[in-house]
Scaffold this motif. Structure first.
Motif, mmCIF file in Angstrom:
data_model
loop_
_atom_site.group_PDB
_atom_site.id
_atom_site.type_symbol
_atom_site.label_atom_id
_atom_site.label_comp_id
_atom_site.label_asym_id
_atom_site.label_seq_id
_atom_site.Cartn_x
_atom_site.Cartn_y
_atom_site.Cartn_z
ATOM 1 N N THR A 82 28.288 -4.536 -21.171
ATOM 2 C CA THR A 82 27.648 -3.238 -21.400
ATOM 3 C C THR A 82 26.182 -3.392 -21.783
ATOM 4 N N PHE A 83 25.891 -4.265 -22.739
ATOM 5 C CA PHE A 83 24.509 -4.417 -23.188
ATOM 6 C C PHE A 83 23.637 -5.116 -22.151
ATOM 7 N N HIS A 84 24.208 -6.052 -21.416
ATOM 8 C CA HIS A 84 23.419 -6.687 -20.350
ATOM 9 C C HIS A 84 23.118 -5.685 -19.238
ATOM 10 N N GLY A 85 24.055 -4.806 -18.948
ATOM 11 C CA GLY A 85 23.807 -3.752 -17.967
ATOM 12 C C GLY A 85 22.701 -2.815 -18.429
ATOM 13 N N LEU A 86 22.721 -2.484 -19.707
ATOM 14 C CA LEU A 86 21.676 -1.628 -20.265
ATOM 15 C C LEU A 86 20.315 -2.328 -20.200
ATOM 16 N N ALA A 87 20.297 -3.603 -20.522
ATOM 17 C CA ALA A 87 19.042 -4.361 -20.459
ATOM 18 C C ALA A 87 18.508 -4.398 -19.030
ATOM 19 N N GLN A 88 19.370 -4.583 -18.056
ATOM 20 C CA GLN A 88 18.936 -4.591 -16.658
ATOM 21 C C GLN A 88 18.372 -3.230 -16.268
ATOM 22 N N HIS A 89 18.992 -2.178 -16.749
ATOM 23 C CA HIS A 89 18.503 -0.822 -16.482
ATOM 24 C C HIS A 89 17.108 -0.633 -17.085
ATOM 25 N N PHE A 90 16.898 -1.122 -18.301
ATOM 26 C CA PHE A 90 15.588 -1.015 -18.943
ATOM 27 C C PHE A 90 14.549 -1.835 -18.186
ATOM 28 N N LEU A 91 14.936 -3.028 -17.723
ATOM 29 C CA LEU A 91 14.009 -3.882 -16.978
ATOM 30 C C LEU A 91 13.576 -3.240 -15.667
ATOM 31 N N ALA A 92 14.449 -2.442 -15.070
ATOM 32 C CA ALA A 92 14.147 -1.823 -13.780
ATOM 33 C C ALA A 92 13.170 -0.658 -13.905
ATOM 34 N N GLN A 144 24.913 4.680 -32.001
ATOM 35 C CA GLN A 144 25.689 5.911 -32.154
ATOM 36 C C GLN A 144 25.861 6.664 -30.844
ATOM 37 N N ASP A 145 25.316 6.132 -29.760
ATOM 38 C CA ASP A 145 25.403 6.777 -28.455
ATOM 39 C C ASP A 145 26.826 6.665 -27.915
ATOM 40 N N ASP A 146 27.502 7.798 -27.801
ATOM 41 C CA ASP A 146 28.885 7.808 -27.325
ATOM 42 C C ASP A 146 29.001 7.307 -25.890
ATOM 43 N N HIS A 147 27.979 7.548 -25.085
ATOM 44 C CA HIS A 147 28.013 7.094 -23.691
ATOM 45 C C HIS A 147 28.015 5.563 -23.627
ATOM 46 N N LEU A 148 27.177 4.930 -24.426
ATOM 47 C CA LEU A 148 27.116 3.472 -24.446
ATOM 48 C C LEU A 148 28.445 2.875 -24.900
ATOM 49 N N LYS A 149 28.974 3.400 -25.984
ATOM 50 C CA LYS A 149 30.254 2.901 -26.484
ATOM 51 C C LYS A 149 31.368 3.202 -25.480
ATOM 52 N N GLY A 150 31.284 4.344 -24.815
ATOM 53 C CA GLY A 150 32.270 4.692 -23.795
ATOM 54 C C GLY A 150 32.244 3.725 -22.620
ATOM 55 N N GLN A 151 31.049 3.247 -22.274
ATOM 56 C CA GLN A 151 30.955 2.259 -21.204
ATOM 57 C C GLN A 151 31.676 0.976 -21.597
ATOM 58 N N ALA A 152 31.506 0.548 -22.836
ATOM 59 C CA ALA A 152 32.180 -0.668 -23.304
ATOM 60 C C ALA A 152 33.697 -0.471 -23.299
#
Length: 141
Positions: free
Chosen positions: A109-119, A83-91
Motif C-alpha cells: 500500500t505505501f509503496h503504491g502511494l509513493a509511486q503515485h506521488f513520484l508520478a 487517518q485516511d480511511d481510503h489508505l487503510k482500506g487499500q491495505a
C-alpha cells in the motif's frame, strides 16, 4: 545489478559506489494466510495504524510544546495520512485479495502511494516521498 532511483539532495553529478543506509529497503516477505486467519490480520493492521497514530500525535504535541505550532505542522500531514480511511482500506484490500499478512499489505500500500506521488509533476508531491516511507516504517513498527 540493482538500479535504485532517488531524489537528489544537492545539485551536480557524483559518480561513486552507492551505499544504502535506510531501513526502507528491508524486504518484508509475503506470507500466505489461511482464510480463517484473515480477520486476525485485519485486526493487526488496525492496531498498527492506531499505534502509529498515537505515536504521531505524541510527537506533534511534543514538537508544538518545544518548538511551537509551525514546526509541528509536518506531523499534521503524517496524521492526516494515517487517518485516511481510503489508505487503510487499500491495505485491508491487499490482505483480502492476496490472503497475505498485514506487514506485506502495509508495504504494498505505501509503496503504491509513493509511486503515485513520484508520478506527479509537482515537486511538492515528490518532496513528500520520504514522509510516505517514514509512515510505512511507523506502521510496520
Amino acid at each position: 545489478m540493482e538500479i535504485k532511483k532517488g531524489i537528489p539532495v544537492s545539485p551536480g553529478i557524483a559518480i561513486c559506489p552507492a551505499t544504502v543506509i535506510t531501513a526502507k529497503d528491508v524486504k518484508i516477505p509475503r506470507k500466505t494466510v489461511p482464510a480463517g486467519e484473515l480477520p486476525h490480520e485485519h485486526e493487526r493492521l488496525d492496531n498498527a495504524f492506531a499505534l502509529a497514530i498515537t505515536d504521531v500525535e505524541n510527537q506533534l504535541e511534543q514538537v508544538a510544546r518545544d518548538l511551537g505550532p509551525e514546526p509541528a505542522k509536518i506531523f499534521s500531514f503524517h496524521l492526516g495520512m494515517l487517518q485516511d480511511d481510503h489508505l487503510k482500506g487499500q491495505a485491508h484490500g491487499v490482505i483480502d485479495e492476496t490472503n497475505s499478512n498485514a506487514e506485506y499489505a502495509v508495504v504494498i500500500t505505501f509503496h503504491g502511494l509513493a509511486q503515485h506521488f513520484l508520478a506527479q509533476t509537482s515537486e511538492l508531491f515528490q518532496e513528500r516521498i520520504s514522509d510516505i516511507y517514514d509512515l510505512e516504517k511507523r506502521v510496520l513498527r
